[in-house]
Design an enzyme around this catalytic site. Structure first.
Site, mmCIF file in Angstrom:
data_model
loop_
_atom_site.group_PDB
_atom_site.id
_atom_site.type_symbol
_atom_site.label_atom_id
_atom_site.label_comp_id
_atom_site.label_asym_id
_atom_site.label_seq_id
_atom_site.Cartn_x
_atom_site.Cartn_y
_atom_site.Cartn_z
ATOM 1 N N TYR A 115 -77.344 -85.335 69.869
ATOM 2 C CA TYR A 115 -78.236 -84.222 69.486
ATOM 3 C C TYR A 115 -77.540 -83.298 68.471
ATOM 4 O O TYR A 115 -78.153 -82.405 67.920
ATOM 5 C CB TYR A 115 -78.662 -83.389 70.704
ATOM 6 C CG TYR A 115 -79.405 -84.146 71.795
ATOM 7 C CD1 TYR A 115 -79.808 -85.468 71.616
ATOM 8 C CD2 TYR A 115 -79.705 -83.533 73.003
ATOM 9 C CE1 TYR A 115 -80.476 -86.149 72.617
ATOM 10 C CE2 TYR A 115 -80.388 -84.210 74.011
ATOM 11 C CZ TYR A 115 -80.756 -85.521 73.805
ATOM 12 O OH TYR A 115 -81.421 -86.190 74.804
ATOM 13 N N TRP A 131 -91.131 -89.903 65.274
ATOM 14 C CA TRP A 131 -90.636 -90.642 66.435
ATOM 15 C C TRP A 131 -91.567 -90.654 67.645
ATOM 16 O O TRP A 131 -91.280 -91.294 68.648
ATOM 17 C CB TRP A 131 -89.253 -90.118 66.854
ATOM 18 C CG TRP A 131 -89.216 -88.665 67.263
ATOM 19 C CD1 TRP A 131 -89.148 -87.587 66.431
ATOM 20 C CD2 TRP A 131 -89.251 -88.134 68.592
ATOM 21 N NE1 TRP A 131 -89.140 -86.422 67.154
ATOM 22 C CE2 TRP A 131 -89.193 -86.722 68.484
ATOM 23 C CE3 TRP A 131 -89.302 -88.702 69.875
ATOM 24 C CZ2 TRP A 131 -89.205 -85.867 69.593
ATOM 25 C CZ3 TRP A 131 -89.312 -87.854 70.984
ATOM 26 C CH2 TRP A 131 -89.262 -86.464 70.828
ATOM 27 N N GLY A 187 -94.906 -83.524 76.957
ATOM 28 C CA GLY A 187 -95.593 -84.391 76.001
ATOM 29 C C GLY A 187 -95.008 -84.362 74.605
ATOM 30 O O GLY A 187 -95.703 -84.703 73.646
ATOM 31 N N GLU A 242 -91.291 -68.880 80.008
ATOM 32 C CA GLU A 242 -92.554 -69.379 80.596
ATOM 33 C C GLU A 242 -92.298 -70.639 81.428
ATOM 34 O O GLU A 242 -92.788 -70.763 82.553
ATOM 35 C CB GLU A 242 -93.541 -69.682 79.460
ATOM 36 C CG GLU A 242 -94.830 -70.349 79.915
ATOM 37 C CD GLU A 242 -95.699 -70.792 78.733
ATOM 38 O OE1 GLU A 242 -95.746 -70.098 77.692
ATOM 39 O OE2 GLU A 242 -96.358 -71.844 78.867
HETATM 40 P P1 A2P Z 1 -90.552 -74.980 71.051
HETATM 41 O O1 A2P Z 1 -89.100 -75.351 71.095
HETATM 42 O O2 A2P Z 1 -90.962 -74.376 69.763
HETATM 43 O O3 A2P Z 1 -90.985 -74.171 72.254
HETATM 44 P P2 A2P Z 1 -90.908 -81.840 75.631
HETATM 45 O O4 A2P Z 1 -89.926 -81.129 76.480
HETATM 46 O O5 A2P Z 1 -92.012 -82.509 76.386
HETATM 47 O O6 A2P Z 1 -90.242 -82.783 74.665
HETATM 48 O O7 A2P Z 1 -91.669 -80.748 74.741
HETATM 49 C C1 A2P Z 1 -90.981 -80.032 73.779
HETATM 50 C C2 A2P Z 1 -91.957 -79.471 72.781
HETATM 51 O O8 A2P Z 1 -92.900 -78.595 73.407
HETATM 52 C C3 A2P Z 1 -91.252 -78.676 71.752
HETATM 53 O O9 A2P Z 1 -91.902 -78.886 70.509
HETATM 54 C C4 A2P Z 1 -91.425 -77.223 72.215
HETATM 55 O O10 A2P Z 1 -91.414 -76.363 71.104
HETATM 56 C C5 A2P Z 1 -92.762 -77.266 72.896
HETATM 57 N N1 A2P Z 1 -92.883 -76.380 74.056
HETATM 58 C C6 A2P Z 1 -91.930 -76.057 74.953
HETATM 59 N N2 A2P Z 1 -92.415 -75.266 75.925
HETATM 60 C C7 A2P Z 1 -93.726 -75.089 75.649
HETATM 61 C C8 A2P Z 1 -94.779 -74.363 76.268
HETATM 62 N N3 A2P Z 1 -94.570 -73.669 77.376
HETATM 63 N N4 A2P Z 1 -96.003 -74.401 75.686
HETATM 64 C C9 A2P Z 1 -96.229 -75.097 74.547
HETATM 65 N N5 A2P Z 1 -95.271 -75.799 73.922
HETATM 66 C C10 A2P Z 1 -94.036 -75.799 74.452
#
Ligand code: A2P
Length: 337
Positions: free
Chosen positions: A82, A254, A247, A306
Site C-alpha cells: 500500500y 480495479w 463495496g 461514522e
Molecule cells: P473515503 O476514504 O473518501 O471515505 P471499502 O472499505 O469497502 O473498500 O470502501 C472504501 C470506500 O468507501 C472509500 O472510497 C471510502 O472513501 C468510502 N467510504 C468509507 N466510509 C464511508 C461511508 N461511511 N460512507 C460512504 N463512503 C464511505
C-alpha cells in the site's frame, strides 16, 4: 456477545484476540509519487487488481490513522504494497508517545506480498515491514495471495508481452516460514488472505503443522456474504476478516462495477432509517454481528468516525436474514492479475 466501542475483540484460535472493527488503509492512489517517494513504486507496473503504481497523497494515511485511534479504533489493516505503511507506523508511534494508547492496545495486520513466497524471503520481508513501521512486532501477518509472482525487485513482474510472470509456490513451505516468524515473536498471530477452502485445507492438513491460520481475509459484505467459506471457517475456528465491507471505492481500474453500488441498496438504507444510521453503518454492523471482522477504508475524518458508530444498536434476527438474502455472489474485487 455484548459488543461495545471499548470492547469488541473476538478470540483467535492461538489464544490472541482481534478487534471486530479495523481501519483499512488501502486507498486508490491519487497522485504520482515525487522523486524520493517514488523510489520503490516507480519500479512497479500497474495491474487490474490494485493499481499500486502510485502512492497515496503524502500524509493522508498518517492523519487517517491518528483520527481513527482518537475515535476509538484499535485495529489497523495495512500492507507493504500500500506504500503508506511508514505513515501507519508513525501514527501508531505518535499516539503511543502522546500516551493515548499503549502498543499492546493496538492490533496491526501486515501482509506478505506474493513476490516473497519462497520461505527464505519470508522473515527478511517481515523484518523490512517492521523497519518501515518502526515497530517490534505485528499482531497479525498474513499471506496476501495464494498465487505467486516471480521473486525480485519488481512487485508486478511482467514479460516482454506485458504478461505477469507467475512463480511456482509451495504454500506449505511459506506457511512454515510464517510459523517461524511467530516463534521468533515477530508476528503474534499468522493467517492468510484470499484463500479458498482447498488452499486452507492444504495448510491445515500439512504434516507437522504447528499453528493453523487464525484468519482468512477475503471480500465480504451484504452483496458477497461468503456463506460457504464462512461456514467452513467457523467449523475450523478461522476468523473471516472482510475486506471491501462497504463495496469498495468503485475505481474502475480495479473494481468490477457491474455489480451495483452497495451503499445505495434500498434495504440497507431503509434499515438505516429505522436506527438513524447510514447504509454504511448497517453494512458494517451486519458483518460484525455475525462475527466477521470488518476493515472499512476511509481517509475522511467524518466517515472514519461514522464507521466506528456501530456498537450502539443491534439488528434483529429478521433484519440479519433479510440482509443475508441480498447476497448476489458477485465480487467487486476480481483479483484479475
Ligand atoms: P473515503 O476514504 O473518501 O471515505 P471499502 O472499505 O469497502 O473498500 O470502501 C472504501 C470506500 O468507501 C472509500 O472510497 C471510502 O472513501 C468510502 N467510504 C468509507 N466510509 C464511508 C461511508 N461511511 N460512507 C460512504 N463512503 C464511505
Amino acid at each position: 456477545m455484548n459488543l461495545t466501542a471499548e470492547s469488541h475483540r473476538i478470540p483467535l484460535s492461538d489464544g490472541n484476540s482481534i478487534p471486530l472493527l479495523g481501519l483499512g488503509t488501502y486507498a486508490d492512489p491519487q497522485k504520482a509519487p515525487s522523486s524520493t517517494e517514488g523510489e520503490v513504486s516507480s519500479r512497479l507496473t500497474p495491474c487490474s487488481f490494485f493499481s499500486f503504481s502510485h502512492q497515496t497523497p503524502k500524509g493522508s494515511c498518517l492523519e487517517a490513522v491518528k483520527i481513527a485511534i482518537d475515535a476509538g479504533y484499535r485495529h489497523i489493516d495495512g500492507a507493504f504494497v500500500y506504500f503508506n505503511e511508514h505513515e501507519v507506523g508513525q501514527a501508531i508511534r505518535e499516539k503511543i508517545a502522546e500516551g493515548k494508547i499503549k502498543r499492546e492496545d493496538i492490533f496491526y495486520c501486515g501482509k506478505l506480498w506474493n513476490t516473497c513466497h519462497p520461505p527464505e524471503l519470508v522473515r527478511p520481508t517481515l523484518e523490512k515491514t517492521l523497519k518501515i513501521l518502526q515497530l517490534d512486532y505485528v499482531d497479525l501477518y498474513i499471506i496476501e495471495l495464494p498465487m505467486a509472482f516471480k521473486p525480485g525487485e519488481a512487485l508486478y513482474p511482467k514479460d516482454e508481452n506485458g504478461k505477469f510472470i507467475y512463480h511456482e509456490t509451495d504454500l506449505c513451505a511459506t506457511w512454515e516460514a510464517l510459523e517461524a516468524c511467530k516463534d521468533a515473536g515477530l508476528a503474534k498471530s499468522i493467517g492468510v488472505s484470499n484463500f479458498n477452502r482447498r488452499q486452507l485445507e492444504m495448510i491445515m492438513n500439512k504434516p507437522g503443522l504447528k499453528y493453523k491460520p487464525v484468519s482468512n481475509q477475503v471480500e465480504c459484505h451484504p452483496y458477497f456474504t461468503q456463506p460457504k467459506l464462512l461456514e467452513f471457517c467457523r467449523q475450523h475456528d478461522i476468523v473471516i476478516v472482510g475486506y471491501s465491507p462497504l463495496g469498495t471505492s468503485r475505481d474502475e481500474s480495479w473494481v468490477n462495477v457491474s455489480s451495483p453500488p452497495l451503499l445505495k441498496d434500498p434495504l440497507l438504507n431503509a434499515i438505516g432509517k429505522k436506527y438513524n444510521k447510514t447504509a454504511a453503518q448497517i453494512a458494517l454492523r451486519f458483518n460484525v454481528q455475525r462475527g466477521v471482522v470488518v476493515i472499512p477504508k476511509s481517509f475522511n475524518p467524518q466517515r472514519i468516525r461514522e464507521n466506528f458508530q456501530i456498537f450502539d444498536f443491534s439488528l434483529t434476527e429478521k433484519e440479519m436474514k433479510e440482509i443475508e438474502a441480498l447476497n448476489k455472489n458477485v465480487r467487486y474485487v476480481e483479483l484479475l492479475m
